[in-house]
Design an enzyme around this catalytic site. Structure first.
Site, PDB file in Angstrom:
ATOM      1  N   TYR A   1      26.190   1.433  46.707  1.00 39.66           N
ATOM      2  CA  TYR A   1      27.246   1.617  47.709  1.00 39.66           C
ATOM      3  C   TYR A   1      26.834   2.678  48.715  1.00 39.66           C
ATOM      4  O   TYR A   1      25.982   3.527  48.428  1.00 39.66           O
ATOM      5  CB  TYR A   1      28.581   1.988  47.050  1.00 39.66           C
ATOM      6  CG  TYR A   1      28.629   3.389  46.460  1.00 39.66           C
ATOM      7  CD1 TYR A   1      28.956   4.497  47.249  1.00 39.66           C
ATOM      8  CD2 TYR A   1      28.343   3.608  45.121  1.00 39.66           C
ATOM      9  CE1 TYR A   1      29.005   5.773  46.709  1.00 39.66           C
ATOM     10  CE2 TYR A   1      28.386   4.881  44.576  1.00 39.66           C
ATOM     11  CZ  TYR A   1      28.712   5.963  45.376  1.00 39.66           C
ATOM     12  OH  TYR A   1      28.754   7.223  44.838  1.00 39.66           O
ATOM     13  N   CYS A   2      27.416   2.597  49.906  1.00 38.47           N
ATOM     14  CA  CYS A   2      27.223   3.626  50.935  1.00 38.47           C
ATOM     15  C   CYS A   2      28.484   3.672  51.785  1.00 38.47           C
ATOM     16  O   CYS A   2      29.479   3.029  51.458  1.00 38.47           O
ATOM     17  CB  CYS A   2      25.981   3.333  51.777  1.00 38.47           C
ATOM     18  SG  CYS A   2      26.044   1.760  52.651  1.00 38.47           S
TER      19      CYS A   2
END
Ligand SMILES: [Zn+2]
Length: 317
Positions: free
Chosen positions: A176-177
């Protein structure tokens, strides 16, 4: 709340990024939008602030363009502009992973997980969740149990993964980012690297925080953002503060930059310690001739010297 902040990207083909950037900038300026847009032959990545009306016009124009018709815009309400200026710049690539051979997310990328499925992955035993951001972003806030790669910059991620391979080899991997753009490439790279089961959080943390079912659950702290707001809230369910004060380690979510312009270190500091240390990260920086805090608060030379002596005495004790 008459303003809005948009965050979006699209991996798509843009011919002549330089010309495009010039024309796009004029278009944004007419709408009085501010922010930062990167344009490359591999696509576009932007974060903009403007009035509700202007951002609506911008999104409508983008979605009417064949190249950008499937763009997913993430939105935040805002009290005013979140940026001071407008930059629209041509670039070689949208995100730099420092690879010998670039990854094209249109060809290879991880499965998309919607927020609800991502939440399930967070608590699943056979899944590892990797934070694909920088260390200072992680330290302000992250998903509970997520792995923090020891990197200062996104470019160092591939090397770090290769060095720590045995941790993830037989597991499902989820990345994730902030808004999803870094994961498009990173998850594609992981697949190419031989990891078999790789997924990414669709729309990033931003979308997860807005989702009606997850409401940011299992996110601890705040999310770092690259605009004047510095950080935003994500968890609406069971929020915990995880940021630690630079000097005393107490819970803190207040970011400042060291008042020594040469240092400029970004750190979490309480109001009290900002006054005590003259906005600096250390006594050396507090003593630095061009100290911004001293200038801003019009502290004269005598007061400054006295303050430093008192501070030194306190630190010795
Ligand atoms: Zn400093």
């Amino acid at each position: 709340m008459n303003y809005r902040v948009l965050l979006y990207y699209n991996y798509t083909t843009i011919e002549n990024p330089e010309t495009f950037a010039k024309e796009h900038k004029a278009f944004c300026r007419d709408l009085d939008l501010k922010g930062r847009i990167l344009v490359a032959s591999e696509g576009i990545n932007g974060t903009l602030s403007g009035t509700i009306e202007a951002t609506n016009q911008y999104m409508a124009a983008m979605l009417a363009d064949e190249r950008f018709k499937d763009t997913y815009f993430k939105m935040d309400e805002s009290e005013g502009h979140a940026f001071k200026k407008l930059f629209v710049r041509p670039r070689e690539e949208l995100v730099a992973l420092n690879l010998e051979e670039d990854v094209d997310p249109k060809q290879i990328t991880g499965k998309y997980l919607e927020p609800k499925a991502f939440r399930e992955a967070l608590v699943s035993e056979d899944t590892v969740v990797i934070d694909a951001r920088n260390d200072y972003e992680y330290d302000l806030g992250h998903f509970r149990g997520a792995i923090r790669p020891e990197i200062r910059n996104f470019r160092e991620l591939p090397t770090w993964i290769r060095d720590n391979k045995e941790q993830f080899m037989d597991k499902k991997i989820v990345t994730y980012c902030t808004g999803g753009i870094r994961c498009e490439k990173f998850s594609g790279w992981l697949l190419r690297e031989g990891f078999e089961d790789v997924a990414q959080l669709h729309g990033g943390i931003t979308a997860y925080g807005k989702d009606e079912t997850t409401r940011g659950e299992f996110w601890d702290g705040k999310m770092y953002v690259f605009d004047e707001r510095i950080s935003v809230e994500i968890n609406q369910v069971d929020k915990k503060v995880i940021g630690k004060e630079w000097f005393d380690g107490t819970p803190c979510e207040r970011y400042i930059n060291c008042s020594n312009p040469e240092c400029n270190r970004q750190m979490l500091v309480s109001e009290e310690n900002e006054v005590k240390y003259l906005g600096a990260c250390s006594i050396e920086c507090a003593r630095y001739p061009q100290n911004r805090y001293v200038k801003k608060h019009q502290i004269n030379a005598t007061e400054w010297a006295q303050h430093l002596t008192e501070l030194e005495n306190q630190l010795v004790q």
